[in-house]
Write a protein that holds these residues in place. Structure first.
Motif, PDB file in Angstrom:
ATOM      1  N   VAL A   1     -28.915  44.329   9.699  1.00  0.00           N
ATOM      2  CA  VAL A   1     -27.672  44.170  10.453  1.00  0.00           C
ATOM      3  C   VAL A   1     -27.198  42.728  10.464  1.00  0.00           C
ATOM      4  O   VAL A   1     -26.065  42.449  10.885  1.00  0.00           O
ATOM      5  CB  VAL A   1     -27.829  44.695  11.898  1.00  0.00           C
ATOM      6  CG1 VAL A   1     -28.081  46.190  11.909  1.00  0.00           C
ATOM      7  CG2 VAL A   1     -28.927  43.943  12.648  1.00  0.00           C
ATOM      8  N   ASN A   2     -28.038  41.795  10.019  1.00  0.00           N
ATOM      9  CA  ASN A   2     -27.649  40.398   9.878  1.00  0.00           C
ATOM     10  C   ASN A   2     -27.399  40.022   8.422  1.00  0.00           C
ATOM     11  O   ASN A   2     -26.947  38.901   8.148  1.00  0.00           O
ATOM     12  CB  ASN A   2     -28.732  39.480  10.447  1.00  0.00           C
ATOM     13  CG  ASN A   2     -28.866  39.605  11.949  1.00  0.00           C
ATOM     14  OD1 ASN A   2     -27.928  39.980  12.626  1.00  0.00           O
ATOM     15  ND2 ASN A   2     -30.047  39.301  12.458  1.00  0.00           N
ATOM     16  N   ALA A   3     -27.691  40.939   7.509  1.00  0.00           N
ATOM     17  CA  ALA A   3     -27.520  40.672   6.074  1.00  0.00           C
ATOM     18  C   ALA A   3     -26.143  41.137   5.630  1.00  0.00           C
ATOM     19  O   ALA A   3     -25.990  41.954   4.721  1.00  0.00           O
ATOM     20  CB  ALA A   3     -28.615  41.361   5.276  1.00  0.00           C
ATOM     21  N   LEU A   4     -25.122  40.621   6.298  1.00  0.00           N
ATOM     22  CA  LEU A   4     -23.742  41.026   6.066  1.00  0.00           C
ATOM     23  C   LEU A   4     -22.887  39.783   5.871  1.00  0.00           C
ATOM     24  O   LEU A   4     -23.172  38.726   6.434  1.00  0.00           O
ATOM     25  CB  LEU A   4     -23.202  41.811   7.265  1.00  0.00           C
ATOM     26  CG  LEU A   4     -23.936  43.102   7.643  1.00  0.00           C
ATOM     27  CD1 LEU A   4     -23.511  43.553   9.043  1.00  0.00           C
ATOM     28  CD2 LEU A   4     -23.641  44.190   6.629  1.00  0.00           C
ATOM     29  N   ALA A   5     -21.829  39.943   5.084  1.00  0.00           N
ATOM     30  CA  ALA A   5     -20.849  38.870   4.916  1.00  0.00           C
ATOM     31  C   ALA A   5     -19.462  39.483   4.969  1.00  0.00           C
ATOM     32  O   ALA A   5     -19.277  40.670   4.687  1.00  0.00           O
ATOM     33  CB  ALA A   5     -21.065  38.126   3.604  1.00  0.00           C
ATOM     34  N   LEU A   6     -18.489  38.651   5.345  1.00  0.00           N
ATOM     35  CA  LEU A   6     -17.110  39.118   5.486  1.00  0.00           C
ATOM     36  C   LEU A   6     -16.189  38.161   4.747  1.00  0.00           C
ATOM     37  O   LEU A   6     -16.276  36.937   4.931  1.00  0.00           O
ATOM     38  CB  LEU A   6     -16.740  39.177   6.972  1.00  0.00           C
ATOM     39  CG  LEU A   6     -15.392  39.775   7.333  1.00  0.00           C
ATOM     40  CD1 LEU A   6     -15.391  41.281   7.058  1.00  0.00           C
ATOM     41  CD2 LEU A   6     -15.067  39.510   8.806  1.00  0.00           C
ATOM     42  N   THR A   7     -15.311  38.728   3.924  1.00  0.00           N
ATOM     43  CA  THR A   7     -14.345  37.916   3.194  1.00  0.00           C
ATOM     44  C   THR A   7     -13.096  37.693   4.044  1.00  0.00           C
ATOM     45  O   THR A   7     -12.879  38.389   5.039  1.00  0.00           O
ATOM     46  CB  THR A   7     -13.928  38.611   1.885  1.00  0.00           C
ATOM     47  OG1 THR A   7     -13.106  39.744   2.212  1.00  0.00           O
ATOM     48  CG2 THR A   7     -15.153  39.061   1.086  1.00  0.00           C
ATOM     49  N   PRO A   8     -12.257  36.733   3.661  1.00  0.00           N
ATOM     50  CA  PRO A   8     -11.005  36.533   4.417  1.00  0.00           C
ATOM     51  C   PRO A   8     -10.127  37.783   4.442  1.00  0.00           C
ATOM     52  O   PRO A   8      -9.327  37.957   5.364  1.00  0.00           O
ATOM     53  CB  PRO A   8     -10.328  35.380   3.670  1.00  0.00           C
ATOM     54  CG  PRO A   8     -11.448  34.648   2.989  1.00  0.00           C
ATOM     55  CD  PRO A   8     -12.447  35.702   2.616  1.00  0.00           C
ATOM     56  N   GLN A   9     -10.277  38.658   3.445  1.00  0.00           N
ATOM     57  CA  GLN A   9      -9.507  39.900   3.407  1.00  0.00           C
ATOM     58  C   GLN A   9     -10.157  41.004   4.227  1.00  0.00           C
ATOM     59  O   GLN A   9      -9.723  42.157   4.190  1.00  0.00           O
ATOM     60  CB  GLN A   9      -9.348  40.376   1.947  1.00  0.00           C
ATOM     61  CG  GLN A   9      -8.561  39.415   1.060  1.00  0.00           C
ATOM     62  CD  GLN A   9      -9.372  38.184   0.652  1.00  0.00           C
ATOM     63  OE1 GLN A   9     -10.602  38.272   0.484  1.00  0.00           O
ATOM     64  NE2 GLN A   9      -8.693  37.046   0.510  1.00  0.00           N
ATOM     65  N   ARG A  10     -11.211  40.657   4.980  1.00  0.00           N
ATOM     66  CA  ARG A  10     -11.962  41.574   5.856  1.00  0.00           C
ATOM     67  C   ARG A  10     -12.739  42.620   5.063  1.00  0.00           C
ATOM     68  O   ARG A  10     -12.999  43.717   5.539  1.00  0.00           O
ATOM     69  CB  ARG A  10     -11.039  42.270   6.870  1.00  0.00           C
ATOM     70  CG  ARG A  10     -10.192  41.336   7.741  1.00  0.00           C
ATOM     71  CD  ARG A  10     -11.046  40.288   8.437  1.00  0.00           C
ATOM     72  NE  ARG A  10     -10.306  39.551   9.447  1.00  0.00           N
ATOM     73  CZ  ARG A  10      -9.833  38.313   9.276  1.00  0.00           C
ATOM     74  NH1 ARG A  10     -10.014  37.678   8.124  1.00  0.00           N
ATOM     75  NH2 ARG A  10      -9.205  37.693  10.266  1.00  0.00           N
TER      76      ARG A  10
END
Length: 433
Positions: A99-108
């Motif tokens: 649940v911490n191994a996530l990333a988010l781009t500016p485009q969501r």
């Protein structure tokens, strides 16, 4: 459930940056993050840009590695680290839990190489890999903390891996994390309203023996009398009772409540006349154990000393009348009202055969007397005499006798026995007769 909808607004993304880790987890859960981790091409420039936009202050955490931090208004923190080309997925796979191994781009768009979103939906806490957990064994403590603070269920294999890590830490197979890092996990756990359950989880995972071994000495030690629980579980229940009644309790009070009876196992004895178990002096022993253990955990000295002082005073006799209540306030003013909160939590965690309703009612009445006396005199009154006054009156040089006389006058003043300098002088002289 707030999961995956009603997402809070996010701050502007730094140029070319990604939001990573726990902030993405919280955002997906509909919780506004307090700590943001950004992976960016130029951390220094991104930190200055964020600070200009948010009104915060940027500074370098590690200039050599390019780590920067921004303290933004409202206590929000932004950490910025270099984003290396093609390195995002590899970085996420090195993290602690899915649940911490996530990333988010500016485009969501969410980057999720380890199945963290599915675990979020299932409210499941699962390690990315056992190798990752063992590479940084502090993650075992973090598992217990996240299970409580996130309200997730620890996945079975992750629980087994945490227990094995605790076993190997105790055996010296794995290096122990720095005390400061364990301290930070414990502080975060104790800050939660359900901290008592977290302490029990630490014991279940084998981590409490590595953190508060003295507390474990009370496991299975029956007390009787007012108590229905063994020494260990009584301390945990007292913490639960404290937080249920005083959710604003500060860290020193939380630690003191958990540890208030930590001295009982080493003070245990038997009264030869009655055959009953005794714990004479456990407050004194517990004071030293509390001071030693919290110092080893590198807690701030002010927190250590206040927690120790509360443990030392928790057996204070509550007053039977108004005059005694004023004396109680005068002698223990620096610890109030926290001492009363600890004493109430201690009593409410005791439901043994001697703890019948009449006794509990009398205890609450005594606490009310102290609170009334504290409200009547919330601060100590200005002193009626100075040290010079006492030395001139008694023809004394500077020394302990002067301090003793001043303390006696201050207590008489708190009790209403003297109300003016003239009465204070007569009181001092009467003590010499």
């Amino acid at each position: 459930m707030a999961l995956l909808f009603r997402r809070p607004p996010l701050p502007p993304f730094p140029a070319g940056g990604l939001l990573v880790g726990g902030a993405v987890r919280d955002w997906l859960r509909g919780v506004a993050p307090r700590d943001y981790d950004w992976a960016v091409p130029d951390p220094a420039a991104a930190a200055r840009g964020l600070a200009a936009q948010l009104g915060g202050s940027p500074f370098a955490l590690d200039e050599e590695r390019g780590y920067w931090r921004v303290h933004a208004p409202g206590g929000v923190q932004h950490d910025l680290v270099p984003l290396l080309p093609g390195d995002v997925t590899a970085d996420l796979r090195r993290r602690d839990f899915t649940v911490n191994a996530l990333a988010l781009t500016p485009q969501r768009r969410v980057l999720d190489p380890c199945g963290g979103r599915a675990d979020l939906r299932a409210r499941r806490l699962r390690m990315v890999s056992e190798a990752n957990l063992r590479a940084d064994p502090l993650r075992a403590w973090r598992a217990a903390r996240f299970e409580v603070t996130l309200g997730f269920r620890l996945e079975e294999a992750t629980g087994r891996a945490a227990r094995q890590a605790a076993h190997d830490l105790a055996a010296g197979v794995l290096p122990r994390p720095a005390p400061e890092r364990v301290r930070d996990e414990m502080q975060a756990l104790l800050a939660h309203p359900d901290a008592a359950r977290g302490v029990l989880r630490l014991e279940d995972l084998g981590l409490l023996a590595l953190t508060l071994p003295e507390l474990r000495e009370g496991i299975g030690m029956v007390q009787g009398g007012f108590h229905h629980l063994d020494v260990f579980h009584h301390g945990v229940e007292a913490l639960h009772q404290l937080l249920a009644r005083f959710p604003d309790a500060d860290p020193a009070l939380r630690w003191a409540t958990l540890l208030h009876d930590v001295g009982k196992p080493r003070a245990r004895g038997v009264n030869p006349a009655t055959g009953r178990t005794t714990f004479y002096g456990h407050d004194r022993i517990g004071t030293e154990l509390t001071r030693e253990r919290l110092t080893r955990l590198r807690l701030p000295s002010a927190t250590v000393e206040r927690a120790a002082a509360l443990v030392r005073a928790h057996m204070a006799q509550l007053p039977a009348g108004e005059r005694e209540a004023r004396r109680f306030v005068h002698r223990r003013r620096p610890l109030l009202p926290d001492l009363l909160r600890l004493m109430l939590a201690d009593r409410e965690a005791s439901r043994g055969p001697d703890s019948h309703p009449a006794v509990r009612h009398a205890y609450m009445q005594a606490i009310d007397r102290v609170l009334a006396a504290l409200e009547e005199q919330p601060a100590p009154p200005p002193p009626l005499l100075t040290g010079r006054d006492v030395m001139a009156l008694l023809d004394l040089p500077p020394g302990p006798a002067v301090g003793e006389a001043l303390r006696a006058v201050a207590e008489a003043q708190a009790l209403g026995e003297v109300t003016s300098p003239e009465e204070a002088r007569a009181f001092v002289l009467s003590r010499q007769a």
